[in-house]
Design a protein around this motif. Structure first.
Motif, PDB file in Angstrom:
ATOM      1  N   THR A   6     -22.911  -7.148  13.329  1.00 20.98           N
ATOM      2  CA  THR A   6     -22.598  -6.690  11.974  1.00 20.98           C
ATOM      3  C   THR A   6     -23.781  -6.919  11.046  1.00 20.98           C
ATOM      4  O   THR A   6     -24.124  -6.055  10.227  1.00 20.98           O
ATOM      5  N   ALA A   7     -24.392  -8.088  11.184  1.00 20.83           N
ATOM      6  CA  ALA A   7     -25.563  -8.400  10.355  1.00 20.83           C
ATOM      7  C   ALA A   7     -26.728  -7.469  10.687  1.00 20.83           C
ATOM      8  O   ALA A   7     -27.432  -6.985   9.789  1.00 20.83           O
ATOM      9  N   TRP A   8     -26.942  -7.212  11.979  1.00 19.54           N
ATOM     10  CA  TRP A   8     -28.029  -6.305  12.389  1.00 19.54           C
ATOM     11  C   TRP A   8     -27.760  -4.888  11.893  1.00 19.54           C
ATOM     12  O   TRP A   8     -28.682  -4.182  11.486  1.00 19.54           O
ATOM     13  N   ASN A   9     -26.488  -4.479  11.957  1.00 21.36           N
ATOM     14  CA  ASN A   9     -26.113  -3.150  11.482  1.00 21.36           C
ATOM     15  C   ASN A   9     -26.428  -3.014   9.994  1.00 21.36           C
ATOM     16  O   ASN A   9     -26.985  -2.004   9.544  1.00 21.36           O
ATOM     17  N   ARG A  10     -26.080  -4.046   9.219  1.00 20.07           N
ATOM     18  CA  ARG A  10     -26.361  -4.040   7.783  1.00 20.07           C
ATOM     19  C   ARG A  10     -27.869  -4.051   7.534  1.00 20.07           C
ATOM     20  O   ARG A  10     -28.379  -3.352   6.650  1.00 20.07           O
ATOM     21  N   TRP A  11     -28.579  -4.813   8.345  1.00 23.35           N
ATOM     22  CA  TRP A  11     -30.046  -4.920   8.203  1.00 23.35           C
ATOM     23  C   TRP A  11     -30.711  -3.568   8.468  1.00 23.35           C
ATOM     24  O   TRP A  11     -31.585  -3.149   7.716  1.00 23.35           O
ATOM     25  N   LEU A  12     -30.270  -2.888   9.517  1.00 24.70           N
ATOM     26  CA  LEU A  12     -30.821  -1.562   9.831  1.00 24.70           C
ATOM     27  C   LEU A  12     -30.483  -0.552   8.737  1.00 24.70           C
ATOM     28  O   LEU A  12     -31.305   0.283   8.376  1.00 24.70           O
ATOM     29  N   GLY A  13     -29.257  -0.644   8.215  1.00 27.64           N
ATOM     30  CA  GLY A  13     -28.832   0.278   7.171  1.00 27.64           C
ATOM     31  C   GLY A  13     -29.696   0.199   5.931  1.00 27.64           C
ATOM     32  O   GLY A  13     -29.894   1.196   5.230  1.00 27.64           O
ATOM     33  N   GLN A  14     -30.230  -0.987   5.651  1.00 29.77           N
ATOM     34  CA  GLN A  14     -31.090  -1.179   4.485  1.00 29.77           C
ATOM     35  C   GLN A  14     -32.539  -0.792   4.757  1.00 29.77           C
ATOM     36  O   GLN A  14     -33.352  -0.773   3.830  1.00 29.77           O
ATOM     37  N   ALA A 124     -25.256   5.136   3.261  1.00 29.47           N
ATOM     38  CA  ALA A 124     -25.572   4.866   1.855  1.00 29.47           C
ATOM     39  C   ALA A 124     -24.359   4.420   1.035  1.00 29.47           C
ATOM     40  O   ALA A 124     -24.509   3.981  -0.103  1.00 29.47           O
ATOM     41  N   GLY A 125     -23.162   4.543   1.613  1.00 30.49           N
ATOM     42  CA  GLY A 125     -21.964   4.132   0.886  1.00 30.49           C
ATOM     43  C   GLY A 125     -21.308   5.258   0.108  1.00 30.49           C
ATOM     44  O   GLY A 125     -20.637   5.014  -0.897  1.00 30.49           O
ATOM     45  N   GLY A 126     -21.488   6.496   0.576  1.00 32.01           N
ATOM     46  CA  GLY A 126     -20.877   7.644  -0.084  1.00 32.01           C
ATOM     47  C   GLY A 126     -19.461   7.891   0.396  1.00 32.01           C
ATOM     48  O   GLY A 126     -18.863   7.071   1.099  1.00 32.01           O
ATOM     49  N   ASP A 127     -18.902   9.021  -0.001  1.00 34.02           N
ATOM     50  CA  ASP A 127     -17.538   9.400   0.356  1.00 34.02           C
ATOM     51  C   ASP A 127     -17.574  10.151   1.692  1.00 34.02           C
ATOM     52  O   ASP A 127     -17.778  11.368   1.732  1.00 34.02           O
ATOM     53  N   ILE A 128     -17.354   9.426   2.778  1.00 33.52           N
ATOM     54  CA  ILE A 128     -17.442  10.013   4.116  1.00 33.52           C
ATOM     55  C   ILE A 128     -16.400  11.107   4.308  1.00 33.52           C
ATOM     56  O   ILE A 128     -16.673  12.129   4.945  1.00 33.52           O
ATOM     57  N   VAL A 129     -15.209  10.903   3.754  1.00 35.26           N
ATOM     58  CA  VAL A 129     -14.136  11.884   3.920  1.00 35.26           C
ATOM     59  C   VAL A 129     -14.527  13.210   3.283  1.00 35.26           C
ATOM     60  O   VAL A 129     -14.372  14.281   3.887  1.00 35.26           O
ATOM     61  N   LEU A 130     -15.067  13.155   2.072  1.00 38.71           N
ATOM     62  CA  LEU A 130     -15.503  14.367   1.381  1.00 38.71           C
ATOM     63  C   LEU A 130     -16.612  15.063   2.163  1.00 38.71           C
ATOM     64  O   LEU A 130     -16.601  16.290   2.325  1.00 38.71           O
ATOM     65  N   ALA A 131     -17.565  14.277   2.658  1.00 37.60           N
ATOM     66  CA  ALA A 131     -18.667  14.847   3.442  1.00 37.60           C
ATOM     67  C   ALA A 131     -18.142  15.549   4.684  1.00 37.60           C
ATOM     68  O   ALA A 131     -18.589  16.644   5.046  1.00 37.60           O
ATOM     69  N   LEU A 132     -17.184  14.927   5.339  1.00 35.37           N
ATOM     70  CA  LEU A 132     -16.608  15.489   6.562  1.00 35.37           C
ATOM     71  C   LEU A 132     -15.862  16.785   6.274  1.00 35.37           C
ATOM     72  O   LEU A 132     -15.985  17.771   7.023  1.00 35.37           O
ATOM     73  N   THR A 307     -31.723   7.348   0.451  1.00 30.97           N
ATOM     74  CA  THR A 307     -30.928   6.144   0.697  1.00 30.97           C
ATOM     75  C   THR A 307     -31.593   4.918   0.090  1.00 30.97           C
ATOM     76  O   THR A 307     -30.944   4.099  -0.571  1.00 30.97           O
ATOM     77  N   SER A 308     -32.902   4.780   0.289  1.00 36.77           N
ATOM     78  CA  SER A 308     -33.641   3.645  -0.261  1.00 36.77           C
ATOM     79  C   SER A 308     -33.595   3.644  -1.784  1.00 36.77           C
ATOM     80  O   SER A 308     -33.417   2.590  -2.413  1.00 36.77           O
ATOM     81  N   LEU A 309     -33.742   4.822  -2.394  1.00 37.51           N
ATOM     82  CA  LEU A 309     -33.718   4.920  -3.862  1.00 37.51           C
ATOM     83  C   LEU A 309     -32.352   4.534  -4.420  1.00 37.51           C
ATOM     84  O   LEU A 309     -32.255   3.806  -5.420  1.00 37.51           O
ATOM     85  N   PHE A 310     -31.288   5.004  -3.779  1.00 35.14           N
ATOM     86  CA  PHE A 310     -29.947   4.670  -4.246  1.00 35.14           C
ATOM     87  C   PHE A 310     -29.642   3.187  -4.032  1.00 35.14           C
ATOM     88  O   PHE A 310     -28.996   2.559  -4.879  1.00 35.14           O
ATOM     89  N   ASN A 311     -30.103   2.624  -2.912  1.00 36.19           N
ATOM     90  CA  ASN A 311     -29.912   1.191  -2.673  1.00 36.19           C
ATOM     91  C   ASN A 311     -30.631   0.359  -3.727  1.00 36.19           C
ATOM     92  O   ASN A 311     -30.120  -0.660  -4.200  1.00 36.19           O
ATOM     93  N   LEU A 312     -31.838   0.803  -4.095  1.00 38.20           N
ATOM     94  CA  LEU A 312     -32.618   0.103  -5.115  1.00 38.20           C
ATOM     95  C   LEU A 312     -31.907   0.177  -6.464  1.00 38.20           C
ATOM     96  O   LEU A 312     -31.805  -0.830  -7.183  1.00 38.20           O
ATOM     97  N   LYS A 313     -31.408   1.367  -6.798  1.00 34.01           N
ATOM     98  CA  LYS A 313     -30.694   1.546  -8.059  1.00 34.01           C
ATOM     99  C   LYS A 313     -29.424   0.709  -8.095  1.00 34.01           C
ATOM    100  O   LYS A 313     -29.086   0.097  -9.127  1.00 34.01           O
ATOM    101  N   LYS A 314     -28.727   0.661  -6.959  1.00 35.53           N
ATOM    102  CA  LYS A 314     -27.490  -0.126  -6.876  1.00 35.53           C
ATOM    103  C   LYS A 314     -27.790  -1.606  -7.030  1.00 35.53           C
ATOM    104  O   LYS A 314     -27.053  -2.347  -7.717  1.00 35.53           O
ATOM    105  N   SER A 315     -28.873  -2.094  -6.417  1.00 34.02           N
ATOM    106  CA  SER A 315     -29.264  -3.502  -6.523  1.00 34.02           C
ATOM    107  C   SER A 315     -29.624  -3.874  -7.951  1.00 34.02           C
ATOM    108  O   SER A 315     -29.275  -4.961  -8.423  1.00 34.02           O
ATOM    109  N   GLU A 316     -30.308  -2.956  -8.645  1.00 34.20           N
ATOM    110  CA  GLU A 316     -30.670  -3.207 -10.052  1.00 34.20           C
ATOM    111  C   GLU A 316     -29.433  -3.338 -10.938  1.00 34.20           C
ATOM    112  O   GLU A 316     -29.364  -4.201 -11.811  1.00 34.20           O
ATOM    113  N   LYS A 317     -28.441  -2.453 -10.710  1.00 36.53           N
ATOM    114  CA  LYS A 317     -27.214  -2.519 -11.493  1.00 36.53           C
ATOM    115  C   LYS A 317     -26.447  -3.806 -11.226  1.00 36.53           C
ATOM    116  O   LYS A 317     -25.888  -4.417 -12.132  1.00 36.53           O
TER     117      LYS A 317
END
Length: 321
Positions: A6-14, A124-132, A307-317
């Motif tokens: 789980t930790a590795w999965n999160r690490w790769l996602g970032q 990235a943490g979006g709406d997977i259902v909507l995307a699908l 993904t990186s830009l949105f993660n950065l923006k989310k971290s700032e908020k």
């Protein structure tokens, strides 16, 4: 063990940006075994990625999106209505005397949504259902949209085996998605522990394989020179336009949530380059296929950057709060 995965999965996602770069560099510079370049490998990766991503979805969530089809249909209008106009304008601006290149841009903009948009939305943490839902609707609508597009642009129909295309997309998207949702409902959500650990970890490795295989396939077709550099620049401009249009269009939403914005960005920005390449190469001269093929250089890379830009923006908020 699951805790570490789980930790590795999160690490790769970032760090998907760096994983994408690694895949591109290896694919462009290393000669891969022919067995890896088989379409079956890519097909298996797509099926597995869609299945793992769907393990976080319940059927009731899927039904709720279908009950409010305005947003998915609006996204399809952006994808197949607005983006071809943008592609036409960019083509006219940079290649006013080259119809084949302009047609390649148009094909790149009108082909179905990229299947990996579902995966990147999940990462990235979006709406997977909507995307699908958008990908599924686009899959079913393509046999209607594409003939109309070619009749409008070329003044004639193109003899494409749409039934085969739809069957292939159903195998890659619909079947694994329904299987994932069914398994999630049957296990009452317990399977999500798998999708967040070994499933998510291996799915991200699958993304790496897709990038690696695609870049290895197009590397021999790139003959470097000023013409190709210009073409790469224009393709980048076109593909970035998709992400920007998806983002700006999200301001029209009544409820502009973070997951919905992400989903609009990926679904409007990403395309099924593999399908576009086969379509262009099969029915048109090679000059038409070149812009479509070169889109593979940016398809996953731009998704990783976003993904990186949105993660950065989310971290700032989060740090501000």
């Amino acid at each position: 063990m699951l805790k570490y995965l789980t930790a590795w999965n999160r690490w790769l996602g970032q760090r998907m940006f760096f994983i994408t770069i690694i895949g591109l560099l290896i694919g462009f510079n290393v000669s891969l075994p022919q067995a890896l370049l088989s379409p079956n490998v890519t097909l298996f990766c797509f099926i597995y990625l869609t299945f793992v991503t769907s393990l976080d979805i319940h059927f009731k969530d899927f039904k709720n999106i279908l009950k409010k089809p305005v947003l998915p249909l609006g996204m399809l209008i952006l994808i197949h209505g607005v983006m071809p106009i943008v592609a036409w304008g960019i083509g006219r601006l940079f290649y006013p005397n080259d119809f084949h290149i302009r047609l390649g841009f148009l094909i790149s903009s009108v082909i179905p949504v990229g299947l990996t948009s579902i995966v990147w939305t999940g990462i990235a943490g979006g709406d997977i259902v909507l995307a699908l839902v958008v990908v599924m609707l686009d899959t079913l609508a393509s046999p209607i949209i594409l003939p109309g597009f070619f009749a409008l642009v070329l003044g004639q129909s193109v003899d494409i085996n749409y039934s085969k295309m739809v069957v292939e997309l159903i195998i890659m998207v619909v079947v694994p998605s329904l299987a994932g949702m069914l398994l999630n409902d049957v296990t009452k959500g317990k399977i999500e522990a798998f999708s967040h650990s070994i499933g998510g970890f291996t799915a991200k490795i699958g993304v790496l394989f897709i990038i690696l295989i695609n870049s290895a396939a197009i590397a021999p077709k790139i003959i470097w020179g000023l013409d190709i550099v210009k073409l790469l620049f224009v393709i980048l401009l076109l593909m970035v336009s998709g992400y920007v249009i998806g983002y700006l269009s999200s301001y029209a939403l009544r409820e502009r949530s973070y997951p919905t914005v992400l989903t609009m960005v990926y679904n409007v920005g990403m395309r099924n380059i593999n399908f576009g390449f086969v379509l262009a190469l099969t029915y048109f001269p090679m000059n038409v296929a070149v812009p479509v093929v070169l889109g593979s250089v940016y398809n996953q890379l731009l998704a990783a950057i976003v993904t990186s830009l949105f993660n950065l923006k989310k971290s700032e908020k989060e740090s501000e709060s």
